[in-house]
Write a protein that holds these residues in place. Structure first.
Motif: not given
Length: 760
Positions: A704-710
């Motif tokens: 599981v990753r938690s990222l931003t659109p960038v």
């Protein structure tokens, strides 16, 4: 477009005609009595039992491949053993000096790189096979070229011209192929394969149908690293990979079209195919958008048999990039994005290179001397233009001393020029005077002064208005932002290392001390030589003395591996680069040989120009644009939801056509449901990855990753969850962020918004 006749063992089960006959030679490395051969044929690399497909072996569809892949596995083992022995011999051999030491180090590097690649693989070094018209034997294609001990070619390198039809053949242009077979490897075993034929005549060992296992392979579970895609390269991608390296090649394509695949494989291909780019001849720089992206693609280039590519982000090009924050003020970011502001660095440095306008008095141990403004100007003017400012001080000092010696000797014939020169060079007052006239400058101080001294910035950037000058000022001169990095890079290149002069002096002093020590040794050997021919006297020869001096007595300078120059630069997600950031890359690539990869529709700040117009403005004029239009990653269901999002702000966006469907609709859920939804998906899927976008507090895990659109740009995940995407902003930036985030999904997309308030 006529569909390829493709047949996957996953669908067809056991059927087909007799295959091409296997080679009648024993594989390399077989023991006495063929024991090695028995071992390899009884322990097959094929594992087609999933779904009851192992019966294909009874019909002879893989017999030839089993024999050949056994030979490949044995040859890999034998080659690894040979390379280990050769490497051990090279490391045991004396390193030598000079060119000999360099050549030995290069050989160790080459052997080590090939050994590491082969140790990653066994029979799975092979990607597949192709049958050419008029040939009885198939040609097998691999990550590397491979021969057995008898010299029989087992694999051709995927980058070689001989392998080009394997990737480039289509029904429109078969390139001489009759059929092509690609393998799907899982854990070192072939778990599936699919055949394509390029003729209407029956082909032995192949029974085509209209379903392609290639499409099924696109839906396989993702991991934390970019998966291996070499065996599934498509003709349009391969044509771009093999294009020449002269000028600038733009790879333009929407989400899922394989732009990153093309960029990575092109870097490996060019190092193999272009002799100008070989090791120690300039090489290739690969620039990615952010650190998570580099981690995601980290295994790809080594898996392609290439370790000679330097990879980085723009932040990595400047030391301050590690701590730089994003620029908060959009107006300031826009001003710093201009190449014009970067050009302010040159006049900023020139202010420190103006010669003194008043005479300077200096006292030395031999003579008192007055340096005229004309002599200062002459010394400053003699500096080599290519030498950075900080590294030129010693050059200025030596030129000034030469000018003074000439004048003083002309005035007094009895003056010993060598003694006078030594005296001037030792003079602390003269060195102090040169230091005042030509100060050493830290790049951070120079750029920091631009942001805190308005008059300085106004003089160096006269095109700025007073209001713009005020907007660029800040209290902390070194509170670095990413928008400052191009200026810091330009300043570092123009100024050079402040310690370079001191290091050169220290190195010269150590080498002089080493020469003096060797002179003492030689004199002692000559004085104690009682041989009849006095052979020790030969040591007084300058060539022999130079050979005796230890070149490593003084520490060598550590080179910046990202400083360049590079002969080719590959830039992914290039639509986001500002004009100022482009200058960072142009400085490192004087050849102007670039592969530019991007999608104008994914530019957060908009991209109203053509690629040719944008690149011409930054200094690249020989531009060829190639387009990718097929989306291999994103399911139709997701693209149908994503396309209206981007077209609302960019009606002419290059939205690619998806070629696969999962049958899974885009889900709409409440934000509070996201944790349980992710947990449930992970429990139901033993493999695959999840990405939550828009919730920085969401806990990450192994899958599981938690990222931003960038920070998700360029990456892909099985399940993508967007948290409150409507709150990400309006206009082009908000729409592009939502479009990018949605198209990261390879299986299913979930959109989570706040639940509507319950009335009453």
């Amino acid at each position: 477009m006529r569909p390829l006749h493709s047949q996957s063992i996953a669908q067809r089960g056991a059927c087909g005609k007799a295959p091409v006959r296997p080679h009648n030679r024993s594989p390399p490395g077989a023991g006495p009595g063929g024991e090695g051969w028995v071992r390899m044929t009884t322990t097959t690399v094929f594992d087609l039992t999933r779904g009851g497909r192992d019966a294909v072996r009874d019909h002879g569809l893989v017999a030839a491949d089993e024999a050949h892949l056994a030979a490949v596995a044995d040859a890999v083992g034998a080659t690894v053993a040979e390379l280990e022995e050769r490497l051990a011999q090279e490391r045991r051999a004396p390193a030598g000096l000079g060119q000999q030491a360099l050549e030995r180090d290069q050989q160790v590097h080459r052997l080590s790189a090939r050994l590491r690649t082969l140790q990653r693989f066994g029979a799975d070094l092979c990607l597949g096979r192709m049958v050419l018209a008029g040939q009885d034997e198939p040609v097998y294609v691999g990550r590397l070229g491979l021969t057995d001990r008898e010299g029989r070619r087992l694999l051709v390198d995927w980058r070689s011209p001989a392998a080009e039809p394997f990737f480039g053949a289509t029904w429109a242009d078969p390139m001489g192929l009759v059929s092509r077979r690609r393998y799907r490897w899982t854990g070192g075993r072939v778990t599936d394969f699919w055949d394509e034929v390029f003729t209407t005549d029956p082909v032995e060992g192949v029974v085509p149908d209209e379903e392609s296992s290639f499409l099924l392979s696109l839906g396989t579970a993702r991991t934390s690293r970019m998966r291996d895609v070499l065996a599934t390269l498509q003709a349009d991608q391969d044509a771009i990979i093999r294009a020449g390296s002269r000028g600038t090649l733009v790879v333009d394509g929407g989400p899922g079209t394989g732009k990153t695949v093309v960029a990575l494989h092109r870097a490996a291909y060019l190092l193999y195919a272009d002799p100008r780019l070989g090791h120690h001849r300039g090489g290739v720089l690969f620039v990615g958008p952010h650190e998570p992206y580099l981690s995601w693609v980290a295994d790809v280039l080594p898996g392609l048999g290439e370790e000679g590519v330097q990879t980085c982000t723009l932040r990595d090009l400047v030391p301050e990039g590690a701590v730089a924050r994003e620029e908060d003020d959009p107006r300031v970011a826009l001003l710093k994005a201009s190449a014009e502001l970067v050009r302010a660095v040159e006049p900023a440095v020139q202010l420190y290179e103006e010669p003194p306008t008043e005479p300077t008095s200096v006292t030395t141990e031999l003579v008192d001397v007055v340096i005229s403004p004309e002599e200062w100007a002459e010394a400053f003017g003699a500096r080599e233009a290519a030498v950075p400012h900080n590294e030129a001080r010693e050059e200025i000092l030596e030129e000034l001393v030469a000018i003074l010696v000439d004048r003083l000797v002309d005035a007094d014939d009895d003056t010993d020029p060598d003694r006078l020169r030594a005296s001037l060079l030792r003079s602390p007052e003269l060195r102090h005077a040169v230091a005042r006239a030509w100060p050493l400058i830290e790049p951070t101080d120079l750029v920091g002064d631009l942001w805190t001294v308005p008059a300085y910035l106004r003089r160096c950037a006269p095109g700025l208005t007073l209001e713009e000058v005020r907007a660029l000022q800040r209290e902390d001169p070194q509170a670095w932002t990413t928008a400052d990095l191009p200026l810091l890079d330009a300043a570092r290149l123009r100024l050079g290392d402040v310690t370079a002069g001191r290091r050169r002096q220290r190195r010269a002093a150590l080498q002089a001390a080493e020469r003096a020590r060797m002179d003492d040794v030689v004199e002692h050997l000559v004085a104690t030589d009682d041989s009849e021919m006095q052979v020790m006297s030969m040591l007084r020869g300058r060539d022999l003395q130079a050979a005796l001096v230890d070149a490593d007595a003084a520490p060598a300078e550590v080179a910046d591996r990202l400083a360049g120059p590079f002969l080719h630069v590959v830039v992914d997600e290039a639509q986001e680069l500002t004009d100022a950031q482009w200058q960072m890359l142009l400085r490192r690539c004087p050849s102007r040989s670039f592969t530019v990869v991007g999608d104008r529709a994914q530019a957060r700040e908009g991209f109203p120009e053509t690629w040719e117009e944008r690149l011409a403005r930054v200094g690249l004029d020989r531009v060829e644009v190639r387009s990718l239009t097929v989306n291999y990653r994103t399911p139709v269901e997701v693209m149908e939801a994503a396309e209206p999002v981007v077209r609302a702000v960019l009606p002419d966006a290059n939205v690619p056509v998806s070629v696969r469907s999962t049958g899974l609709p885009v889900l709409q859920v409440a934000v509070e449901e996201v944790p349980s939804l992710v947990d449930r998906w992970l429990a139901e899927h033993a493999e695959g990855t999840v990405c939550v976008l828009g919730d920085p507090a969401f806990p990450e895990g192994p899958r599981v990753r938690s990222l931003t659109p960038v920070t998700a740009k360029g990456m892909e995940f099985d399940l993508v969850v967007l948290v409150r995407p409507q709150s990400w902003g309006a206009g082009t930036r908000g729409a592009v962020d939502r479009y990018v985030a949605m198209t990261r999904a390879t299986r299913q997309l979930v959109v989570a918004e706040d639940s509507p308030a319950v009335e009453g």
